[in-house]
Design a protein around this motif. Structure first.
Motif, short mmCIF file in Angstrom:
data_model
loop_
_atom_site.label_atom_id
_atom_site.label_comp_id
_atom_site.label_asym_id
_atom_site.label_seq_id
_atom_site.Cartn_x
_atom_site.Cartn_y
_atom_site.Cartn_z
N ARG A 10 0.84 -1.20 0.00
CA ARG A 10 0.00 0.00 0.00
C ARG A 10 0.87 1.25 0.00
O ARG A 10 2.02 1.19 0.45
CB ARG A 10 -0.92 -0.01 1.21
N PRO A 11 0.35 2.36 -0.51
CA PRO A 11 1.14 3.60 -0.47
C PRO A 11 1.39 3.99 0.99
O PRO A 11 0.50 3.86 1.82
CB PRO A 11 0.25 4.64 -1.16
N LYS A 12 2.60 4.44 1.27
CA LYS A 12 2.91 4.88 2.64
C LYS A 12 2.01 6.04 3.04
O LYS A 12 1.57 6.82 2.19
CB LYS A 12 4.36 5.39 2.69
N GLN A 13 1.79 6.15 4.33
CA GLN A 13 1.06 7.30 4.89
C GLN A 13 1.71 8.60 4.39
O GLN A 13 2.93 8.73 4.45
CB GLN A 13 1.20 7.22 6.41
N GLY A 14 0.92 9.50 3.88
CA GLY A 14 1.44 10.79 3.45
C GLY A 14 1.82 10.84 1.99
O GLY A 14 2.00 11.93 1.43
N ILE A 15 1.94 9.68 1.36
CA ILE A 15 2.25 9.65 -0.07
C ILE A 15 0.94 9.80 -0.84
O ILE A 15 -0.05 9.13 -0.52
CB ILE A 15 2.93 8.31 -0.45
N LEU A 16 0.95 10.68 -1.84
CA LEU A 16 -0.25 10.92 -2.63
C LEU A 16 -0.69 9.65 -3.35
O LEU A 16 0.13 8.94 -3.92
CB LEU A 16 0.04 12.03 -3.65
N ASP A 17 -2.00 9.39 -3.33
CA ASP A 17 -2.52 8.21 -4.01
C ASP A 17 -3.63 8.64 -4.97
O ASP A 17 -4.81 8.66 -4.62
CB ASP A 17 -3.05 7.22 -2.95
N PRO A 18 -3.26 9.01 -6.20
CA PRO A 18 -4.24 9.57 -7.15
C PRO A 18 -5.36 8.59 -7.47
O PRO A 18 -6.52 9.01 -7.63
CB PRO A 18 -3.41 9.86 -8.40
N GLN A 19 -5.04 7.30 -7.54
CA GLN A 19 -6.07 6.29 -7.82
C GLN A 19 -7.12 6.29 -6.72
O GLN A 19 -8.32 6.20 -6.98
CB GLN A 19 -5.40 4.91 -7.85
N GLY A 20 -6.64 6.37 -5.48
CA GLY A 20 -7.55 6.39 -4.34
C GLY A 20 -8.44 7.63 -4.35
O GLY A 20 -9.64 7.56 -4.07
N ILE A 21 -7.84 8.76 -4.71
CA ILE A 21 -8.62 10.01 -4.78
C ILE A 21 -9.69 9.89 -5.87
O ILE A 21 -10.85 10.29 -5.67
CB ILE A 21 -7.67 11.20 -5.05
N ALA A 22 -9.31 9.31 -7.00
CA ALA A 22 -10.27 9.15 -8.11
C ALA A 22 -11.45 8.29 -7.68
O ALA A 22 -12.62 8.63 -7.95
CB ALA A 22 -9.56 8.52 -9.31
N VAL A 23 -11.16 7.20 -6.98
CA VAL A 23 -12.24 6.32 -6.52
C VAL A 23 -13.12 7.05 -5.51
O VAL A 23 -14.35 6.99 -5.58
CB VAL A 23 -11.65 5.03 -5.91
N GLU A 24 -12.48 7.76 -4.59
CA GLU A 24 -13.22 8.47 -3.55
C GLU A 24 -14.17 9.51 -4.16
O GLU A 24 -15.28 9.71 -3.66
CB GLU A 24 -12.22 9.13 -2.60
N GLN A 25 -13.72 10.14 -5.23
CA GLN A 25 -14.57 11.15 -5.87
C GLN A 25 -15.64 10.53 -6.74
O GLN A 25 -16.68 11.16 -6.99
CB GLN A 25 -13.68 12.10 -6.70
N ALA A 26 -15.41 9.31 -7.21
CA ALA A 26 -16.39 8.67 -8.09
C ALA A 26 -17.53 8.04 -7.30
O ALA A 26 -18.66 7.94 -7.79
CB ALA A 26 -15.70 7.61 -8.95
N LEU A 27 -17.25 7.61 -6.07
CA LEU A 27 -18.26 6.87 -5.31
C LEU A 27 -19.55 7.66 -5.05
O LEU A 27 -20.64 7.11 -5.24
CB LEU A 27 -17.65 6.34 -4.00
N PRO A 28 -19.46 8.93 -4.62
CA PRO A 28 -20.73 9.66 -4.37
C PRO A 28 -21.60 9.76 -5.62
O PRO A 28 -22.83 9.71 -5.54
CB PRO A 28 -20.25 11.04 -3.92
N ALA A 29 -20.98 9.87 -6.79
CA ALA A 29 -21.74 9.97 -8.03
C ALA A 29 -22.52 8.68 -8.29
O ALA A 29 -23.52 8.69 -9.02
CB ALA A 29 -20.80 10.25 -9.19
N LEU A 30 -22.08 7.60 -7.72
CA LEU A 30 -22.77 6.31 -7.90
C LEU A 30 -23.73 6.03 -6.74
O LEU A 30 -24.30 4.94 -6.65
CB LEU A 30 -21.74 5.18 -8.00
N GLY A 31 -23.85 6.99 -5.84
CA GLY A 31 -24.81 6.82 -4.75
C GLY A 31 -24.22 6.26 -3.47
O GLY A 31 -24.96 5.90 -2.55
N PHE A 32 -22.90 6.18 -3.40
CA PHE A 32 -22.27 5.67 -2.17
C PHE A 32 -21.71 6.83 -1.38
O PHE A 32 -20.71 7.44 -1.75
CB PHE A 32 -21.16 4.68 -2.51
N GLU A 33 -22.35 7.15 -0.28
CA GLU A 33 -21.91 8.27 0.54
C GLU A 33 -21.12 7.75 1.74
O GLU A 33 -21.19 6.58 2.08
CB GLU A 33 -23.12 9.09 1.02
N GLY A 34 -20.40 8.67 2.38
CA GLY A 34 -19.73 8.32 3.64
C GLY A 34 -18.50 7.47 3.49
O GLY A 34 -18.13 6.74 4.40
#
Lengths: 91, 91
Positions: A10-34
């Protein structure tokens, strides 16, 4: 005889994870909150003859120790996941 | 309150995994013999408020059910890995 093992990377703490950010931003659009702190890493499953080599394999090839933490899950635990057999530095 | 969860995603049995083949072929050159069946997948760690949404998230975004199997590791097991809480189809 080969032994099944599993390595989690896994990416170390503090290292930017663009894939993770992309997923996090896509989830609300699909109806998954929180959902937060999404981090995406790699899962490596392999059969080894010598489990003690796994740590060296991670350092030399499987993980990039500069930006990634790794965790070797012992052979007994693959299939029926159990305790962590060994942990990479800084996990 | 958010709950930590972990999703393991791997190529389905029989699906070609070029990354895994590349690793398998690279290991002997580094002095690691006796490694076989290397399969490379993804590890997703995230904080969720509703764990029951994880299965739907996997189907809709996190995994590609056509070529990947997924496995949701329950919140109790992340950190101190334990039993598998839920398994994707065909795992």
């Amino acid at each position: 005889m080969s032994i099944k093992a599993r390595v989690l990377i896994r990416p170390k703490q503090g290292i930017l994870d663009p894939q993770g950010i992309a997923v996090e931003q896509a989830l609300p659009a699909l109806g998954f909150e929180g959902v937060s702190n999404v981090r995406i890493g790699r899962l490596i499953e392999l059969d080894v003859q010598d489990v003690s080599q796994l740590d060296a394999m991670c350092k030399k090839l499987l993980a990039n120790p500069l930006i990634e933490d790794y965790e070797v899950i012992g052979p007994d635990d693959v299939g029926s996941p159990g305790d962590v057999a060994a942990k990479g530095p800084g996990t």
